[in-house]
Write an enzyme that holds these catalytic residues in place. Structure first.
Site, PDB file in Angstrom:
ATOM      1  N   TRP A   1       0.804  -1.226   0.000  1.00  0.00           N
ATOM      2  CA  TRP A   1       0.000   0.000   0.000  1.00  0.00           C
ATOM      3  C   TRP A   1       0.837   1.277   0.000  1.00  0.00           C
ATOM      4  CZ3 TRP A   1       1.980   2.471   4.040  1.00  0.00           C
ATOM      5  CH2 TRP A   1       2.556   1.688   5.054  1.00  0.00           C
ATOM      6  N   ASN A   2       2.133   1.210   0.313  1.00  0.00           N
ATOM      7  CA  ASN A   2       2.862   2.446   0.620  1.00  0.00           C
ATOM      8  C   ASN A   2       3.132   3.321  -0.600  1.00  0.00           C
ATOM      9  OD1 ASN A   2       4.680   0.342  -0.099  1.00  0.00           O
ATOM     10  ND2 ASN A   2       6.386   1.480   0.777  1.00  0.00           N
TER      11      ASN A   2
ATOM     12  N   LYS B   1      -2.930  -8.730  -6.775  1.00  0.00           N
ATOM     13  CA  LYS B   1      -3.520  -8.679  -5.439  1.00  0.00           C
ATOM     14  C   LYS B   1      -2.949  -7.445  -4.759  1.00  0.00           C
ATOM     15  CE  LYS B   1      -4.020  -9.434  -0.875  1.00  0.00           C
ATOM     16  NZ  LYS B   1      -3.566  -8.433   0.118  1.00  0.00           N
ATOM     17  N   HIS B   2      -3.775  -6.404  -4.615  1.00  0.00           N
ATOM     18  CA  HIS B   2      -3.311  -5.186  -3.960  1.00  0.00           C
ATOM     19  C   HIS B   2      -3.640  -5.252  -2.472  1.00  0.00           C
ATOM     20  CE1 HIS B   2      -1.412  -1.421  -4.031  1.00  0.00           C
ATOM     21  NE2 HIS B   2      -1.980  -0.887  -5.094  1.00  0.00           N
ATOM     22  N   ALA B   3      -3.012  -4.348  -1.701  1.00  0.00           N
ATOM     23  CA  ALA B   3      -3.292  -4.272  -0.270  1.00  0.00           C
ATOM     24  C   ALA B   3      -4.728  -3.795  -0.060  1.00  0.00           C
ATOM     25  CB  ALA B   3      -2.307  -3.310   0.399  1.00  0.00           C
ATOM     26  N   SER B   4      -5.392  -4.348   0.952  1.00  0.00           N
ATOM     27  CA  SER B   4      -6.823  -4.096   1.129  1.00  0.00           C
ATOM     28  C   SER B   4      -7.138  -2.660   1.527  1.00  0.00           C
ATOM     29  CB  SER B   4      -7.398  -5.052   2.175  1.00  0.00           C
ATOM     30  OG  SER B   4      -6.765  -4.888   3.430  1.00  0.00           O
TER      31      SER B   4
ATOM     32  N   GLY C   1       6.960  -6.483  -0.280  1.00  0.00           N
ATOM     33  CA  GLY C   1       6.413  -6.447   1.071  1.00  0.00           C
ATOM     34  C   GLY C   1       7.447  -6.879   2.084  1.00  0.00           C
TER      35      GLY C   1
ATOM     36  N   GLU D   1      10.941  -7.909  -3.753  1.00  0.00           N
ATOM     37  CA  GLU D   1      11.484  -6.635  -3.259  1.00  0.00           C
ATOM     38  C   GLU D   1      10.954  -6.497  -1.851  1.00  0.00           C
ATOM     39  OE1 GLU D   1      11.826  -3.435  -1.696  1.00  0.00           O
ATOM     40  OE2 GLU D   1      10.358  -2.598  -3.089  1.00  0.00           O
TER      41      GLU D   1
ATOM     42  N   CYS E   1      10.449   1.345   1.796  1.00  0.00           N
ATOM     43  CA  CYS E   1      11.388   0.231   1.965  1.00  0.00           C
ATOM     44  C   CYS E   1      12.829   0.701   1.832  1.00  0.00           C
ATOM     45  CB  CYS E   1      11.089  -0.867   0.948  1.00  0.00           C
ATOM     46  SG  CYS E   1      11.063  -0.316  -0.768  1.00  0.00           S
TER      47      CYS E   1
ATOM     48  N   GLU F   1      13.215  -3.646  10.581  1.00  0.00           N
ATOM     49  CA  GLU F   1      12.807  -2.479   9.807  1.00  0.00           C
ATOM     50  C   GLU F   1      11.764  -1.705  10.588  1.00  0.00           C
ATOM     51  OE1 GLU F   1      11.555  -1.379   5.279  1.00  0.00           O
ATOM     52  OE2 GLU F   1      10.607  -3.166   6.138  1.00  0.00           O
TER      53      GLU F   1
END
Length: 460
Positions: A132-133, A156-159, A208, A230, A264, A361
């Site tokens: 999502w970022n 599949k994207h972040a919800s 992710g 990545e 990231c 992280e």
């Protein structure tokens, strides 16, 4: 298991929209549709595919205000940075279109009794699992190179950014791509994992966390399917003895705070030699304290809210555990009592191994300040990480810094006396637990292709 998802504005904490998730059967059918589209799409010329990529660049730019607003509403990105993200995506489309014919061109080589043709042919449906970022960039980065290479894609994207997922699908159609060439699937993680085993999915591109990425890679590897990963990082920025401190401070603040610290390849660990430690710490803390936290729609806002409440809470837990293990607070490090999922610009020092601030992280606006006795120890500390995405070196001796970057810095990317995000013409990716594969600079066009050898014998 919930069959609906509601997106939340992280600044207002108000719901935006409810989305119904696809069930497993519908997701599997989407892959079948993508494969059916692939059978004709792979025969479309590279020139025609590239022309559609150029169309997409125009569509992106024509809707840049709407796209940037959607990023701000769904994940709290500062509006000006959202506009920059849209422009980057348009340039990625253009660069890919420009490079495709050359990168994917057949090669001719001689053989003992004839000649050989090396051809770069698409392989089929590529599943993307993206975060999502950078909700537009992450998707365009993986999808446009694969589509121009002749593959088809399902995402599949972040919800929490399902609005962007739907918008991207609509823009591909508006640009002229065939139906089912690109699809955004509103699915959960379990359904996405199940798609890896679909016989028509030929590869997976994942961005992710390293934990989830490794599980995705393991599932694909069992079926001999290629992946590009990545993953996360805790990028180290070295302030060496001869560094320009004013430049280093300005750059490091930018590198830590970009995208509300949720990047990231953000600067995360700041390793400063004893000679410069006191001066850097004072100036760094002063600069962080002057950043304005607030409404991501406002022009004078430097840092908006984190994307979700659980992400803010996880970050604060990492900070708290680090403090309990001996780290000390220079500034920030407390959740503010206000509406929105905010976390203030923060600095921890006395950071050492076995602390989250050293080993893990921190995905938010928290900097880890680490003292090194000299340049050699600074490099040693920088490499003392399971991650290896990016990093940076500040030094007046540029040639020496280049040598350190080439021969000693164990990362995929290194900045010298500066900070930079992704650029269309440069490879982007890491090593170690930060993943493998590259999707920029022309490299992504060959990540998911069959390097096919055709040997032609001379006639007697």
């Amino acid at each position: 298991m919930a069959d609906t998802v509601t997106t939340i504005n992280p600044y207002t904490e108000h719901p935006i929209k409810e989305y119904r998730l696809l069930d497993e059967k519908a997701a599997q059918q989407a892959v079948d549709n993508a494969d059916k589209c692939f059978q004709s799409w792979k025969l479309v010329s590279i020139k025609e595919r590239a022309a559609l990529a150029l169309n997409l660049a125009k569509v992106l730019e024509s809707q840049q205000q709407q796209l940037a607003q959607l990023m701000t509403d769904e994940m709290g990105k500062v509006k000006a940075q959202g506009l920059q993200e849209v422009q980057l995506c348009a340039e990625i489309c253009r660069y890919t279109a420009k490079q495709a014919a050359e990168v994917l061109a057949d090669e001719q080589r001689d053989t003992e009794n004839g000649r050989a043709i090396i051809s770069y042919q698409p392989i089929g449906v590529i599943l993307g699992i993206q975060p999502w970022n950078f909700p537009l960039y992450q998707v365009i980065r993986y999808s446009i190179v694969n589509l121009v290479a002749g593959n088809t894609t399902v995402l599949k994207h972040a919800s929490n950014v399902f609005g962007m997922a739907e918008k991207i699908a609509a823009m591909f159609l508006e640009a002229g791509f065939p139906t089912h060439c690109y699809q955004s699937l509103l699915i959960d993680g379990d359904t996405a994992t199940g798609l890896i085993s679909h016989p028509k999915v030929r590869g997976v591109s994942f961005t992710g966390s390293d934990e989830v990425g490794k599980s995705v890679a393991a599932a694909a590897a069992k079926l001999a399917k290629k992946t590009v990963l990545e993953l996360g990082s805790n990028d180290a920025y070295l302030i060496l003895d001869d560094a320009d401190i004013e430049l280093a401070v300005k750059t490091c603040v930018e590198g830590r705070m970009v995208n509300n610290g949720e990047t990231c390849v953000a600067a995360k660990r700041f390793i400063v030699t004893e000679k410069n430690y006191a001066d850097f710490k004072h100036a760094f803390a002063t600069a962080m304290a002057h950043l304005k936290m607030g409404d991501p729609n406002a022009e004078d806002t430097d840092i908006g809210p984190l994307a979700r409440a659980d992400l803010r809470d996880k970050l604060h837990q990492q900070v708290t555990e680090s403090i309990e293990a001996g780290a000390t607070v220079v500034c920030g490090c407390e959740i503010p009592d206000q509406r929105g999922f905010f976390y203030p610009p923060s600095i921890l020092e006395n950071v050492s191994p076995q602390m989250p601030a050293y080993d893990d992280e921190l995905f938010g606006p928290v900097a880890s300040l680490i003292r090194a006795k000299d340049d050699a120890q600074a490099m040693q500390i920088a490499n003392d990480s399971r991650y290896g995405l990016g990093g940076g070196i500040f030094s007046a001796n540029v040639e020496h810094a280049i040598a350190l970057a080439k021969q000693h810095f164990d990362t995929g990317m290194v900045n010298i006396n500066g900070y930079g995000l992704a650029q269309p013409n440069l490879p982007f990716g890491g090593v170690k637990d930060s993943g493998y594969g590259r999707e920029h600079g022309g490299f992504g066009l060959r990540e998911f292709v069959n390097v096919k050898l055709i040997m032609v014998a001379n006639k007697d």
